[in-house]
Scaffold this motif. Structure first.
Motif, PDB file in Angstrom:
ATOM      1  N   TRP A   4       0.855  -1.192   0.000  1.00 31.34           N
ATOM      2  CA  TRP A   4       0.000   0.000   0.000  1.00 31.34           C
ATOM      3  C   TRP A   4       0.883   1.231   0.000  1.00 31.34           C
ATOM      4  CZ3 TRP A   4      -4.110   1.456   4.266  1.00 31.34           C
ATOM      5  CH2 TRP A   4      -5.127   2.217   3.685  1.00 31.34           C
ATOM      6  N   LEU A   5       0.691   2.109  -0.986  1.00 28.71           N
ATOM      7  CA  LEU A   5       1.435   3.354  -1.114  1.00 28.71           C
ATOM      8  C   LEU A   5       0.453   4.506  -0.928  1.00 28.71           C
ATOM      9  CD1 LEU A   5       4.228   4.632  -1.858  1.00 28.71           C
ATOM     10  CD2 LEU A   5       3.395   4.718  -4.223  1.00 28.71           C
ATOM     11  N   ILE A   6       0.751   5.391   0.016  1.00 29.63           N
ATOM     12  CA  ILE A   6      -0.139   6.497   0.372  1.00 29.63           C
ATOM     13  C   ILE A   6       0.621   7.806   0.241  1.00 29.63           C
ATOM     14  CG2 ILE A   6      -1.613   7.505   2.159  1.00 29.63           C
ATOM     15  CD1 ILE A   6      -1.570   4.690   3.511  1.00 29.63           C
ATOM     16  N   ASN A  29       8.010  -2.536   2.618  1.00 26.53           N
ATOM     17  CA  ASN A  29       8.759  -2.270   3.849  1.00 26.53           C
ATOM     18  C   ASN A  29       9.528  -0.964   3.842  1.00 26.53           C
ATOM     19  OD1 ASN A  29       8.086  -4.658   5.300  1.00 26.53           O
ATOM     20  ND2 ASN A  29       9.477  -5.816   4.002  1.00 26.53           N
ATOM     21  N   SER A  30       9.768  -0.367   2.680  1.00 23.87           N
ATOM     22  CA  SER A  30      10.567   0.856   2.624  1.00 23.87           C
ATOM     23  C   SER A  30      10.214   1.615   1.358  1.00 23.87           C
ATOM     24  CB  SER A  30      12.061   0.506   2.628  1.00 23.87           C
ATOM     25  OG  SER A  30      12.878   1.642   2.501  1.00 23.87           O
ATOM     26  N   VAL A  31      10.147   2.959   1.465  1.00 24.95           N
ATOM     27  CA  VAL A  31       9.845   3.798   0.305  1.00 24.95           C
ATOM     28  C   VAL A  31      10.700   5.058   0.357  1.00 24.95           C
ATOM     29  CG1 VAL A  31       7.927   5.043   1.429  1.00 24.95           C
ATOM     30  CG2 VAL A  31       8.007   4.850  -1.080  1.00 24.95           C
ATOM     31  N   GLN A  32      11.071   5.550  -0.816  1.00 26.96           N
ATOM     32  CA  GLN A  32      11.794   6.807  -0.929  1.00 26.96           C
ATOM     33  C   GLN A  32      11.359   7.515  -2.206  1.00 26.96           C
ATOM     34  OE1 GLN A  32      15.915   6.958  -2.296  1.00 26.96           O
ATOM     35  NE2 GLN A  32      16.493   8.159  -0.507  1.00 26.96           N
ATOM     36  N   GLN A  33      11.266   8.847  -2.149  1.00 27.12           N
ATOM     37  CA  GLN A  33      11.030   9.604  -3.379  1.00 27.12           C
ATOM     38  C   GLN A  33      12.300   9.585  -4.221  1.00 27.12           C
ATOM     39  OE1 GLN A  33       9.960  13.821  -3.055  1.00 27.12           O
ATOM     40  NE2 GLN A  33       8.544  13.521  -4.761  1.00 27.12           N
ATOM     41  N   THR A  34      12.130   9.460  -5.533  1.00 30.81           N
ATOM     42  CA  THR A  34      13.256   9.394  -6.464  1.00 30.81           C
ATOM     43  C   THR A  34      13.480  10.754  -7.121  1.00 30.81           C
ATOM     44  OG1 THR A  34      11.692   8.486  -8.083  1.00 30.81           O
ATOM     45  CG2 THR A  34      13.068   6.927  -6.879  1.00 30.81           C
ATOM     46  N   ILE A  35      14.626  10.902  -7.789  1.00 29.71           N
ATOM     47  CA  ILE A  35      14.990  12.207  -8.329  1.00 29.71           C
ATOM     48  C   ILE A  35      14.038  12.673  -9.431  1.00 29.71           C
ATOM     49  CG2 ILE A  35      17.419  12.075  -7.687  1.00 29.71           C
ATOM     50  CD1 ILE A  35      18.054  11.053 -10.479  1.00 29.71           C
ATOM     51  N   ASP A  36      13.272  11.777 -10.036  1.00 33.38           N
ATOM     52  CA  ASP A  36      12.306  12.163 -11.070  1.00 33.38           C
ATOM     53  C   ASP A  36      10.935  12.497 -10.494  1.00 33.38           C
ATOM     54  OD1 ASP A  36      11.374   9.673 -10.335  1.00 33.38           O
ATOM     55  OD2 ASP A  36      11.536   8.776 -12.336  1.00 33.38           O
ATOM     56  N   GLY A  38       9.106  10.466  -8.691  1.00 31.31           N
ATOM     57  CA  GLY A  38       8.360   9.243  -8.419  1.00 31.31           C
ATOM     58  C   GLY A  38       8.791   8.616  -7.105  1.00 31.31           C
ATOM     59  N   TYR A  39       8.571   7.306  -6.992  1.00 26.59           N
ATOM     60  CA  TYR A  39       8.828   6.606  -5.736  1.00 26.59           C
ATOM     61  C   TYR A  39       9.413   5.232  -6.012  1.00 26.59           C
ATOM     62  CZ  TYR A  39       5.827  10.365  -4.307  1.00 26.59           C
ATOM     63  OH  TYR A  39       5.305  11.623  -4.136  1.00 26.59           O
ATOM     64  N   ILE A  40      10.295   4.797  -5.108  1.00 23.48           N
ATOM     65  CA  ILE A  40      10.855   3.445  -5.165  1.00 23.48           C
ATOM     66  C   ILE A  40      10.465   2.731  -3.877  1.00 23.48           C
ATOM     67  CG2 ILE A  40      13.113   4.074  -4.196  1.00 23.48           C
ATOM     68  CD1 ILE A  40      12.555   1.611  -7.139  1.00 23.48           C
ATOM     69  N   ASN A  51      10.154 -13.618  -3.059  1.00 23.65           N
ATOM     70  CA  ASN A  51      11.357 -12.859  -3.361  1.00 23.65           C
ATOM     71  C   ASN A  51      11.325 -11.441  -2.821  1.00 23.65           C
ATOM     72  OD1 ASN A  51      12.227 -15.060  -4.880  1.00 23.65           O
ATOM     73  ND2 ASN A  51      11.440 -14.234  -6.796  1.00 23.65           N
ATOM     74  N   VAL A  52      12.527 -10.830  -2.804  1.00 24.87           N
ATOM     75  CA  VAL A  52      12.630  -9.381  -2.653  1.00 24.87           C
ATOM     76  C   VAL A  52      11.886  -8.741  -3.823  1.00 24.87           C
ATOM     77  CG1 VAL A  52      14.224  -7.425  -2.664  1.00 24.87           C
ATOM     78  CG2 VAL A  52      14.862  -9.544  -1.476  1.00 24.87           C
ATOM     79  N   TRP A  53      11.092  -7.696  -3.516  1.00 30.44           N
ATOM     80  CA  TRP A  53      10.326  -7.017  -4.570  1.00 30.44           C
ATOM     81  C   TRP A  53      10.738  -5.560  -4.618  1.00 30.44           C
ATOM     82  CZ3 TRP A  53       4.268  -6.487  -4.948  1.00 30.44           C
ATOM     83  CH2 TRP A  53       3.887  -6.488  -6.299  1.00 30.44           C
ATOM     84  N   LEU A  54      11.006  -5.063  -5.823  1.00 32.15           N
ATOM     85  CA  LEU A  54      11.363  -3.671  -6.054  1.00 32.15           C
ATOM     86  C   LEU A  54      10.361  -3.092  -7.038  1.00 32.15           C
ATOM     87  CD1 LEU A  54      13.603  -1.527  -5.406  1.00 32.15           C
ATOM     88  CD2 LEU A  54      14.680  -2.220  -7.565  1.00 32.15           C
ATOM     89  N   ILE A  55       9.686  -2.021  -6.634  1.00 35.18           N
ATOM     90  CA  ILE A  55       8.637  -1.404  -7.455  1.00 35.18           C
ATOM     91  C   ILE A  55       8.980   0.060  -7.672  1.00 35.18           C
ATOM     92  CG2 ILE A  55       6.180  -0.858  -7.649  1.00 35.18           C
ATOM     93  CD1 ILE A  55       5.741  -3.037  -5.430  1.00 35.18           C
ATOM     94  N   LYS A  56       8.956   0.503  -8.932  1.00 41.44           N
ATOM     95  CA  LYS A  56       9.139   1.915  -9.268  1.00 41.44           C
ATOM     96  C   LYS A  56       7.800   2.481  -9.705  1.00 41.44           C
ATOM     97  CE  LYS A  56      11.229   5.811 -10.426  1.00 41.44           C
ATOM     98  NZ  LYS A  56      10.019   6.570 -10.817  1.00 41.44           N
ATOM     99  N   ALA A  57       7.384   3.565  -9.047  1.00 40.31           N
ATOM    100  CA  ALA A  57       6.124   4.240  -9.372  1.00 40.31           C
ATOM    101  C   ALA A  57       6.416   5.659  -9.835  1.00 40.31           C
ATOM    102  CB  ALA A  57       5.215   4.262  -8.157  1.00 40.31           C
ATOM    103  N   ASP A  58       5.497   6.216 -10.619  1.00 35.82           N
ATOM    104  CA  ASP A  58       5.632   7.612 -11.029  1.00 35.82           C
ATOM    105  C   ASP A  58       5.110   8.538  -9.924  1.00 35.82           C
ATOM    106  OD1 ASP A  58       2.812   7.672 -11.210  1.00 35.82           O
ATOM    107  OD2 ASP A  58       2.818   7.520 -13.395  1.00 35.82           O
TER     108      ASP A  58
END
Length: 212
Positions: A4-6, A29-36, A38-40, A51-58
């Protein structure tokens, strides 16, 4: 469960939310705003492997891509940060790889989440990474806990690596009971500040532990 991303405004009022996941359990488990803008996100997926999951959002939380990393057993992503080259560094723990039981796992990706390298750290018992940050020398600092090293059942573990994830040094902190490191940051004097919780010290039960 789904990730869930809020997104909120400056008062904490929700502007939008997004969910990510499949038919099984998926955790963020962890989120950070990216330089563009968006969010990682990193976490754990059971819908797409285990598995470890990595999601890139705008900037509106719409998925741009996702990647998962793991082997034949359980693997967890607990901390992610964008690196100075536009890629990402992830830590967590792996049961699929390493020296035995679960080990700290460090994964470096490019800007599209494709793995460039990974490293494991640990011994024959349980060792986990909970927080990672890129350091001013281009390497990485990790904290978590180790059951394989130190003086007790679980000690704070601090691991410093070079830019390729090779260990330069490690330190353990703890007493006669259980001590878990959860977050680390490099300080302006070049040292490190760690927090987590301790059963070895304090006023009884679990206490917050801050180490410089």
């Amino acid at each position: 469960y789904d990730v869930w991303l809020i997104k909120t405004d400056s008062n904490g009022d929700s502007l939008w939310t997004q969910t990510f996941g499949g038919s099984d359990d998926d955790y963020g488990n962890s989120v950070q705003q990216t330089i563009d803008g968006g969010y990682i996100i990193t976490g754990k997926t059971s819908s797409f492997g285990s598995n470890v999951w990595l999601i890139k959002a705008d900037s509106q939380g719409q998925e741009e891509w996702n990647q998962n990393f793991g082997g034949s057993s359980y693997d967890y992503g607990l901390s992610v940060q964008q690196t100075t080259d536009g890629g990402y560094i992830i830590t967590g723990y792996t049961y699929s790889f390493g020296n035995g039981d679960d080990d700290v796992w460090l994964i470096k990706t490019n800007s599209q989440g494709q793995e460039e390298w990974n490293q494991t750290f640990g011994g024959s018992y349980s060792d986990r990474g909970y927080s990672v940050q890129q350091t001013t020398d281009g390497g990485y600092i990790i904290t978590g806990y180790t059951n394989s090293f130190g003086n007790n059942y679980a000690s704070f573990w601090l691991i410093k690596t070079d830019s390729n994830g090779d260990s330069l040094w490690t330190q353990t902190f703890g007493g006669s009971s259980i001590d878990i490191g959860l977050s680390v940051q490099q300080t302006t004097d070049g040292g490190y500040i760690i927090t987590g919780y301790t059963l070895s010290y304090g006023n009884g039960g679990w206490d917050v532990w801050l180490i410089k």
